[in-house]
Design an enzyme around this catalytic site. Structure first.
Site, PDB file in Angstrom:
ATOM      1  N   HIS A 131       0.839  -1.204   0.000  1.00  0.00           N
ATOM      2  CA  HIS A 131       0.000   0.000   0.000  1.00  0.00           C
ATOM      3  C   HIS A 131       0.873   1.253   0.000  1.00  0.00           C
ATOM      4  O   HIS A 131       0.646   2.197  -0.775  1.00  0.00           O
ATOM      5  CB  HIS A 131      -0.921  -0.021   1.218  1.00  0.00           C
ATOM      6  CG  HIS A 131      -1.686   1.247   1.436  1.00  0.00           C
ATOM      7  ND1 HIS A 131      -2.995   1.411   1.031  1.00  0.00           N
ATOM      8  CD2 HIS A 131      -1.322   2.422   2.028  1.00  0.00           C
ATOM      9  CE1 HIS A 131      -3.401   2.624   1.368  1.00  0.00           C
ATOM     10  NE2 HIS A 131      -2.408   3.257   1.977  1.00  0.00           N
ATOM     11  N   GLU A 132       1.890   1.267   0.850  1.00  0.00           N
ATOM     12  CA  GLU A 132       2.761   2.441   0.931  1.00  0.00           C
ATOM     13  C   GLU A 132       3.588   2.606  -0.345  1.00  0.00           C
ATOM     14  O   GLU A 132       3.808   3.725  -0.812  1.00  0.00           O
ATOM     15  CB  GLU A 132       3.672   2.343   2.154  1.00  0.00           C
ATOM     16  CG  GLU A 132       2.941   2.246   3.478  1.00  0.00           C
ATOM     17  CD  GLU A 132       1.912   3.340   3.684  1.00  0.00           C
ATOM     18  OE1 GLU A 132       2.071   4.444   3.096  1.00  0.00           O
ATOM     19  OE2 GLU A 132       0.926   3.112   4.403  1.00  0.00           O
ATOM     20  N   HIS A 135       1.532   4.327  -2.919  1.00  0.00           N
ATOM     21  CA  HIS A 135       1.542   5.785  -2.735  1.00  0.00           C
ATOM     22  C   HIS A 135       2.781   6.394  -3.389  1.00  0.00           C
ATOM     23  O   HIS A 135       2.713   7.452  -4.025  1.00  0.00           O
ATOM     24  CB  HIS A 135       1.545   6.136  -1.243  1.00  0.00           C
ATOM     25  CG  HIS A 135       0.194   6.152  -0.622  1.00  0.00           C
ATOM     26  ND1 HIS A 135      -0.881   6.826  -1.168  1.00  0.00           N
ATOM     27  CD2 HIS A 135      -0.267   5.591   0.537  1.00  0.00           C
ATOM     28  CE1 HIS A 135      -1.944   6.687  -0.379  1.00  0.00           C
ATOM     29  NE2 HIS A 135      -1.593   5.936   0.647  1.00  0.00           N
ATOM     30  N   GLU A 206      -6.356   7.005  -0.890  1.00  0.00           N
ATOM     31  CA  GLU A 206      -6.269   5.776  -0.099  1.00  0.00           C
ATOM     32  C   GLU A 206      -6.890   4.603  -0.848  1.00  0.00           C
ATOM     33  O   GLU A 206      -6.350   3.492  -0.859  1.00  0.00           O
ATOM     34  CB  GLU A 206      -6.949   5.973   1.262  1.00  0.00           C
ATOM     35  CG  GLU A 206      -6.210   6.914   2.195  1.00  0.00           C
ATOM     36  CD  GLU A 206      -4.771   6.495   2.422  1.00  0.00           C
ATOM     37  OE1 GLU A 206      -4.520   5.292   2.653  1.00  0.00           O
ATOM     38  OE2 GLU A 206      -3.887   7.365   2.363  1.00  0.00           O
TER      39      GLU A 206
END
Length: 292
Positions: A131-132, A135, A206
């Site tokens: 997930h990071e 980003h 998100e």
């Protein structure tokens, strides 16, 4: 479309900072001070966003020797995503959370808490790190850092206004300084407006990072389970740090209450989990592909 929306919202945030400075310092010099602050904050965020965010949570660098399991996960996922290896940092907290920061993929960092390393199974930890990295690949990290820094400056100016009103009163007007109405707007309305703008920047990103993580790992259910655990951890063991940097974290670091629900920097965890589970059939067996 999301990029245009984000640029517009960042412009609004910078404009709000200029307006707050005008109200606080008076029309003669306030606009110039606000313009200077906005330029300095945006430029500072460009060059130092990673250091600012990492310092806000007391994060310390991780080496391959100190936490080899984390290092291997990050290395494996960055190779799969065709990204440069980011810096890896550990936040000294039992709370379970993580964030990414940096101005671009070549100057990025991923930070995880001691709690997330200790309590998450490896597949769920992999989902969080993916997930990071999403980003970073989407270049969300700079946007979020700029929004956090400018939003923090607006909140600080609001505090200055409240101290000014308490100690010196609000009798000045015109070019000589702020009037009482301007001070009240600065104290109460400006920080709230800054928060609302930050919400518009962070929430849609998100969902996109969740979807990117699902495609990168091929296991959206693992991230869904991790989000459930992280949500529970935020209620039991909130992560201490500047509220301005809350949009960077994978889940809202504050305990759930009415105000958090209204002004959360993140979509509802339940909605994120539903979307991840809906992706299972689409990403099954696709862990070798990473669509940005």
């Amino acid at each position: 479309m999301n990029q245009i929306k984000t640029v517009a919202l960042l412009g609004l945030l910078s404009g709000l900072l200029i307006a707050v400075s005008t109200l606080l310092f008076g029309s003669s010099y306030g606009s110039l001070i606000g313009l200077g602050l906005a330029a300095a904050m945006n430029l500072g965020s460009w060059f130092f966003s990673d250091k600012i965010a990492l310092a806000a949570y007391g994060a310390q660098p991780i080496s391959p020797e100190s936490l080899p399991s984390i290092y291997r996960i990050v290395q494996r996922l960055t190779q799969r995503a065709n990204l440069p290896m980011p810096g890896i940092y550990l936040i000294p907290s039992d709370s379970m959370n993580a964030f990414a920061t940096g101005r671009d993929p070549s100057h990025a960092a991923v930070a995880v808490t001691e709690g997330i390393v200790r309590f998450l199974p490896e597949d769920e930890l992999e989902g969080v790190i993916a997930h990071e990295l999403s980003h970073i690949a989407n270049r969300d990290t700079l946007t979020q850092a700029v929004a956090a820094t400018v939003g923090g400056a607006i909140a600080y100016l609001g505090q200055m206004a409240s101290y000014s009103m308490f100690f010196f009163g609000g009798s000045r007007d015109g070019d000589r300084g702020p009037n009482p109405i301007g001070l009240l707007v600065t104290i109460f309305v400006a920080p709230l407006a800054a928060t609302v703008i930050q919400l518009g920047i962070s929430r849609t990103r998100e969902f996109a990072a969740d979807a990117g993580a699902a495609r990168l790992t091929g296991n959206p259910r693992a991230l869904a389970k991790a989000l459930q655990r992280l949500e529970s951890s935020a209620t039991q063991r909130p992560l201490e740090g500047s509220p301005a940097f809350a949009p960077l974290l994978i889940v809202n670091p504050l305990p759930r209450n009415l105000m958090r629900s209204l002004f959360s920097t993140h979509p509802a965890t339940e909605d994120r989990i539903k979307r991840l589970l809906a992706l299972e059939s689409q990403v099954s067996g696709a862990s070798s592909r990473f669509a940005r």
